[in-house]
Design a protein around this motif. Structure first.
Motif, short mmCIF file in Angstrom:
data_model
loop_
_atom_site.label_atom_id
_atom_site.label_comp_id
_atom_site.label_asym_id
_atom_site.label_seq_id
_atom_site.Cartn_x
_atom_site.Cartn_y
_atom_site.Cartn_z
N GLU A 153 -0.63 -2.89 5.65
CA GLU A 153 -1.49 -3.99 5.20
C GLU A 153 -1.60 -5.02 6.32
O GLU A 153 -0.60 -5.36 6.95
N VAL A 183 -6.18 -2.55 4.77
CA VAL A 183 -5.12 -1.55 4.84
C VAL A 183 -5.58 -0.53 5.87
O VAL A 183 -6.71 -0.03 5.80
N PRO A 215 0.80 -1.22 0.00
CA PRO A 215 0.00 0.00 0.00
C PRO A 215 0.84 1.28 0.00
O PRO A 215 0.33 2.35 -0.24
#
Length: 74
Positions: free
Chosen positions: A22, A36, A16
């Motif tokens: 994450e 996330v 991410p």
């Protein structure tokens, strides 16, 4: 079904990027949900949901901006 993941196959990891973390959540029945998270754990929570034609990969920029003011989960 072609392209369908089975419960035993791992979910792909999607980095991410900076400021976002994450995490995999395991449900009681063994299924995994990729999440996330970002932001202050004591702040209000904003949930960003993927759907229709927008996958979860569309949220990182927005989530990073919102996490300066609230907790975010996508």
């Amino acid at each position: 079904m072609p392209g369908r993941r089975t419960q035993s196959s791992p979910a792909p990891s999607l980095d991410p990027g900076a400021g976002l973390a994450e995490r995999a959540v395991v449900l009681p029945d063994g299924r995994r949900i990729r999440t996330v998270v970002a932001g202050d754990a004591d702040g209000p929570l904003i949930v960003l949901e993927a759907g229709m034609s927008a996958p979860a990969a569309c949220w990182p920029h927005t989530q990073r901006e919102l996490s300066a003011h609230a907790r975010t989960l996508s």
